[in-house]
Design a protein around this motif. Sequence first.
Motif, PDB file in Angstrom:
ATOM      1  N   VAL A  59      48.218  69.777   3.878  1.00 48.89           N
ATOM      2  CA  VAL A  59      49.088  69.135   4.743  1.00 48.89           C
ATOM      3  C   VAL A  59      48.227  67.952   5.454  1.00 48.89           C
ATOM      4  O   VAL A  59      47.192  67.829   5.775  1.00 48.89           O
ATOM      5  CB  VAL A  59      49.486  70.033   5.859  1.00 48.89           C
ATOM      6  N   GLY A  60      49.000  66.684   5.428  1.00 46.84           N
ATOM      7  CA  GLY A  60      48.413  65.405   5.989  1.00 46.84           C
ATOM      8  C   GLY A  60      47.771  64.485   5.045  1.00 46.84           C
ATOM      9  O   GLY A  60      47.378  63.254   5.329  1.00 46.84           O
ATOM     10  N   ASP A  61      47.623  64.897   3.576  1.00 48.99           N
ATOM     11  CA  ASP A  61      47.121  64.114   2.449  1.00 48.99           C
ATOM     12  C   ASP A  61      48.097  62.978   2.351  1.00 48.99           C
ATOM     13  O   ASP A  61      49.300  63.452   2.315  1.00 48.99           O
ATOM     14  CB  ASP A  61      46.694  64.832   1.495  1.00 48.99           C
ATOM     15  N   THR A  62      47.754  61.705   2.103  1.00 53.11           N
ATOM     16  CA  THR A  62      48.360  60.876   1.376  1.00 53.11           C
ATOM     17  C   THR A  62      48.456  60.832   0.052  1.00 53.11           C
ATOM     18  O   THR A  62      47.097  60.456  -0.679  1.00 53.11           O
ATOM     19  CB  THR A  62      47.905  59.363   1.983  1.00 53.11           C
ATOM     20  N   VAL A  63      49.393  60.742  -0.524  1.00 50.49           N
ATOM     21  CA  VAL A  63      49.670  60.946  -2.188  1.00 50.49           C
ATOM     22  C   VAL A  63      50.189  60.114  -2.783  1.00 50.49           C
ATOM     23  O   VAL A  63      51.202  59.292  -2.196  1.00 50.49           O
ATOM     24  CB  VAL A  63      49.903  62.388  -2.600  1.00 50.49           C
ATOM     25  N   VAL A  75      66.451  67.015   5.724  1.00 49.50           N
ATOM     26  CA  VAL A  75      66.502  67.828   6.526  1.00 49.50           C
ATOM     27  C   VAL A  75      66.390  67.448   7.945  1.00 49.50           C
ATOM     28  O   VAL A  75      65.636  66.551   8.156  1.00 49.50           O
ATOM     29  CB  VAL A  75      65.204  69.035   6.603  1.00 49.50           C
ATOM     30  N   ASP A  76      67.338  67.636   9.038  1.00 51.45           N
ATOM     31  CA  ASP A  76      67.540  67.122  10.315  1.00 51.45           C
ATOM     32  C   ASP A  76      67.329  65.580  10.306  1.00 51.45           C
ATOM     33  O   ASP A  76      66.749  64.955  11.138  1.00 51.45           O
ATOM     34  CB  ASP A  76      66.378  67.767  11.117  1.00 51.45           C
ATOM     35  N   GLY A  77      68.247  64.801   9.429  1.00 54.91           N
ATOM     36  CA  GLY A  77      68.100  63.456   9.330  1.00 54.91           C
ATOM     37  C   GLY A  77      66.900  62.692   8.788  1.00 54.91           C
ATOM     38  O   GLY A  77      66.981  61.549   8.599  1.00 54.91           O
ATOM     39  N   ALA A  78      66.030  63.455   8.298  1.00 52.77           N
ATOM     40  CA  ALA A  78      64.518  63.083   7.594  1.00 52.77           C
ATOM     41  C   ALA A  78      64.714  63.308   6.067  1.00 52.77           C
ATOM     42  O   ALA A  78      65.175  64.407   5.571  1.00 52.77           O
ATOM     43  CB  ALA A  78      63.575  63.522   8.137  1.00 52.77           C
ATOM     44  N   ASP A  79      64.177  62.430   5.296  1.00 56.35           N
ATOM     45  CA  ASP A  79      64.333  62.447   3.730  1.00 56.35           C
ATOM     46  C   ASP A  79      62.901  63.011   3.420  1.00 56.35           C
ATOM     47  O   ASP A  79      61.895  62.710   3.897  1.00 56.35           O
ATOM     48  CB  ASP A  79      64.646  61.380   3.262  1.00 56.35           C
ATOM     49  N   TYR A  80      62.924  63.967   2.488  1.00 54.54           N
ATOM     50  CA  TYR A  80      61.813  64.551   1.888  1.00 54.54           C
ATOM     51  C   TYR A  80      62.034  64.671   0.390  1.00 54.54           C
ATOM     52  O   TYR A  80      62.878  64.671  -0.364  1.00 54.54           O
ATOM     53  CB  TYR A  80      61.350  66.014   2.528  1.00 54.54           C
ATOM     54  N   LEU A  81      60.618  64.975  -0.520  1.00 54.65           N
ATOM     55  CA  LEU A  81      60.621  65.151  -1.684  1.00 54.65           C
ATOM     56  C   LEU A  81      59.944  66.509  -1.933  1.00 54.65           C
ATOM     57  O   LEU A  81      58.965  66.676  -1.220  1.00 54.65           O
ATOM     58  CB  LEU A  81      60.111  64.187  -2.580  1.00 54.65           C
ATOM     59  N   ILE A  82      60.561  67.397  -2.674  1.00 53.17           N
ATOM     60  CA  ILE A  82      60.020  68.612  -3.053  1.00 53.17           C
ATOM     61  C   ILE A  82      59.274  68.494  -4.553  1.00 53.17           C
ATOM     62  O   ILE A  82      60.346  68.177  -5.472  1.00 53.17           O
ATOM     63  CB  ILE A  82      60.857  69.855  -2.593  1.00 53.17           C
ATOM     64  N   MET A  83      58.128  68.721  -4.778  1.00 52.53           N
ATOM     65  CA  MET A  83      57.635  68.632  -6.176  1.00 52.53           C
ATOM     66  C   MET A  83      56.608  69.448  -6.562  1.00 52.53           C
ATOM     67  O   MET A  83      56.054  69.981  -5.618  1.00 52.53           O
ATOM     68  CB  MET A  83      57.191  67.104  -6.445  1.00 52.53           C
ATOM     69  N   ARG A  84      56.378  69.884  -7.702  1.00 58.52           N
ATOM     70  CA  ARG A  84      55.331  70.384  -8.138  1.00 58.52           C
ATOM     71  C   ARG A  84      53.871  69.795  -7.906  1.00 58.52           C
ATOM     72  O   ARG A  84      53.791  68.448  -8.088  1.00 58.52           O
ATOM     73  CB  ARG A  84      55.078  70.979  -9.517  1.00 58.52           C
ATOM     74  N   GLU A  85      52.850  70.194  -7.634  1.00 57.15           N
ATOM     75  CA  GLU A  85      51.664  69.650  -7.607  1.00 57.15           C
ATOM     76  C   GLU A  85      51.077  68.883  -8.883  1.00 57.15           C
ATOM     77  O   GLU A  85      50.541  67.652  -8.515  1.00 57.15           O
ATOM     78  CB  GLU A  85      50.527  70.546  -7.293  1.00 57.15           C
ATOM     79  N   SER A  86      51.657  69.091  -9.906  1.00 55.09           N
ATOM     80  CA  SER A  86      51.301  68.371 -11.071  1.00 55.09           C
ATOM     81  C   SER A  86      51.834  67.123 -11.126  1.00 55.09           C
ATOM     82  O   SER A  86      51.689  66.300 -11.988  1.00 55.09           O
ATOM     83  CB  SER A  86      51.516  69.529 -12.322  1.00 55.09           C
ATOM     84  N   ALA A  90      47.356  61.012  -7.503  1.00 53.61           N
ATOM     85  CA  ALA A  90      46.285  60.926  -6.938  1.00 53.61           C
ATOM     86  C   ALA A  90      46.396  61.347  -5.311  1.00 53.61           C
ATOM     87  O   ALA A  90      47.352  61.376  -4.553  1.00 53.61           O
ATOM     88  CB  ALA A  90      45.769  59.394  -7.004  1.00 53.61           C
ATOM     89  N   ILE A  91      45.106  61.726  -4.474  1.00 51.16           N
ATOM     90  CA  ILE A  91      45.123  61.718  -3.212  1.00 51.16           C
ATOM     91  C   ILE A  91      44.381  60.273  -2.651  1.00 51.16           C
ATOM     92  O   ILE A  91      43.199  59.949  -3.283  1.00 51.16           O
ATOM     93  CB  ILE A  91      44.157  62.894  -2.800  1.00 51.16           C
ATOM     94  N   LEU A  92      45.088  59.625  -1.783  1.00 47.06           N
ATOM     95  CA  LEU A  92      44.479  58.449  -1.493  1.00 47.06           C
ATOM     96  C   LEU A  92      43.535  58.463  -0.238  1.00 47.06           C
ATOM     97  O   LEU A  92      43.736  59.470   0.747  1.00 47.06           O
ATOM     98  CB  LEU A  92      45.679  57.566  -0.929  1.00 47.06           C
TER      99      LEU A  92
END
Length: 92
Positions: A59-63, A75-86, A90-92
């Motif tokens: 949690v908190g990583d920029t990817v 969810v609650d007006g905010a947009d999200y993406l749910i995806m597999r780790e694969s 990269a982690i920035l």
Amino acid sequence: MSKVNIKPLADRVLVQPAAAEEKTASGLYIPDTAKEKPQRGTVVAVGNGKKDEPLTVKVGDTVLYGKYSGTELSVDGADYLIMRESDIFAIL
């Protein structure tokens, strides 16, 4: 970072996409019709991983992820993406 009540399962990750670019490096404003989907975001929640494969993101990583990766949800007006780790490149 927002607090969300979604707990991804297994090797899935919940990512909040970064905002789309408003203007170019040279200062030209980009119209709404020409904006591209961001390919960068912040990890908001992670699953437990698979039995033999622990997750490397936290949690908190920029990817950086693929252009058409994940499933969009709101969810609650905010947009999200749910995806597999694969799907994460990269982690920035």
